[in-house]
Design an enzyme around this catalytic site. Structure first.
Site, PDB file in Angstrom:
ATOM      1  N   SER A 126       4.581 -10.142 -15.863  1.00  0.00           N
ATOM      2  CA  SER A 126       5.806  -9.486 -15.807  1.00  0.00           C
ATOM      3  C   SER A 126       6.614 -10.439 -16.592  1.00  0.00           C
ATOM      4  CB  SER A 126       7.280  -9.430 -14.673  1.00  0.00           C
ATOM      5  OG  SER A 126       8.079  -9.046 -14.863  1.00  0.00           O
TER       6      SER A 126
ATOM      7  N   TYR B  44      10.092 -13.135  -7.018  1.00  0.00           N
ATOM      8  CA  TYR B  44       8.847 -11.730  -7.490  1.00  0.00           C
ATOM      9  C   TYR B  44       8.200 -12.016  -8.456  1.00  0.00           C
ATOM     10  CZ  TYR B  44       6.807  -7.912  -9.856  1.00  0.00           C
ATOM     11  OH  TYR B  44       6.225  -6.996 -11.101  1.00  0.00           O
TER      12      TYR B  44
END
Length: 252
Positions: free
Chosen positions: A144, A157
């Protein structure tokens, strides 16, 4: 056997995994659509076959080590029966979860689930499939853009995605002698059903995040999928251990 080979995509039932499975099939790959929901995996197979491609479904929960071992054990005979194949040429580790919360709300359960799916499951799947990867196979792990820039309530995350990138570099060295390339794709804001479909369905959110990118918009799932296809192509044969951000230039 013909075609560019056999590809496995995890999390293929929706979002980026779904788009990637379709994109690989369009390029001639025989695709194993792995999904936690058996129905979603079968639906992906149906779409690929309707478009003239070849696919089979794999029911796989990457958070469960037993599901990984049993799924891989059953997969190889299925590949042999359907395609007379014995090796895997592309593995896209896309399955993931996002547990977003500010520090004071983060729980041990949130942390454990995030790392069980995003990191441990990825590692165990590569471990289980490594003996069955062809020499010169390509692995793409989905990270990400949040591993590079910060955003509130994303600590766990983002940490899991940074762990994926470190793991990928280490395994690139370990599997490199077999010609196996391992890279990470780091998507930026993309209009998928991830996190409840917030970015896909909320025009105001898309606009706000789009203004943070150099190209002035959020991405589409097909654009991430196309980047994965490019990364596993022969034209990228000298690229391994790298993090490729596909974000439209978010927060440069």
């Amino acid at each position: 056997m013909g075609g560019p080979g056999i590809a496995i995509v995890t999390g293929a039932g929706r979002g980026l995994g779904h788009a990637t499975a379709l994109a690989l099939a369009e390029r001639g790959y025989r695709v194993v659509a792995a999904a936690r929901s058996a129905e979603a995996g079968e639906a992906a197979v149906g779409l690929i076959e309707d478009a003239g491609g070849e696919a089979l479904a794999l029911h796989l929960d990457v958070s469960d080590p037993r599901s990984i071992s049993e799924g891989c054990a059953g997969l190889l005979p299925a590949i042999a029966e359907k395609w007379a194949g014995s090796t895997i040429d592309v593995l896209v580790n896309n399955a993931g979860v996002g547990q977003f919360a500010p520090l004071h709300e983060v729980s041990a359960a949130d942390f454990d689930l995030t790392f069980a799916v995003n990191v441990r499951g990825l590692l165990l799947l590569i471990q289980a499939l490594a003996p069955h990867l062809s020499d010169g196979a390509r692995i793409v792990n989905v990270s990400s853009s949040l591993s590079r820039h910060v955003s509130p309530a994303t600590a766990v995350y983002a940490a899991s995605k940074a762990a994926i990138e470190a793991l990928s570099r280490s395994l690139a060295v370990e599997l490199g002698p077999r010609g196996i390339r391992i890279n990470t794709i780091a998507p930026g804001p993309t209009a998928t059903d991830f996190n409840g479909g917030a970015m896909r369905d909320d025009a105001e959110l898309r606009h706000g995040l789009g203004q943070q990118t150099a190209l002035g918009r959020v991405g589409e799932p097909s654009e991430i999928a196309d980047a994965v296809v490019a990364l596993v192509s022969p034209g990228m044969r000298w690229v391994t251990g790298e993090r490729i951000e596909v974000s439209g230039g978010v927060l440069l």
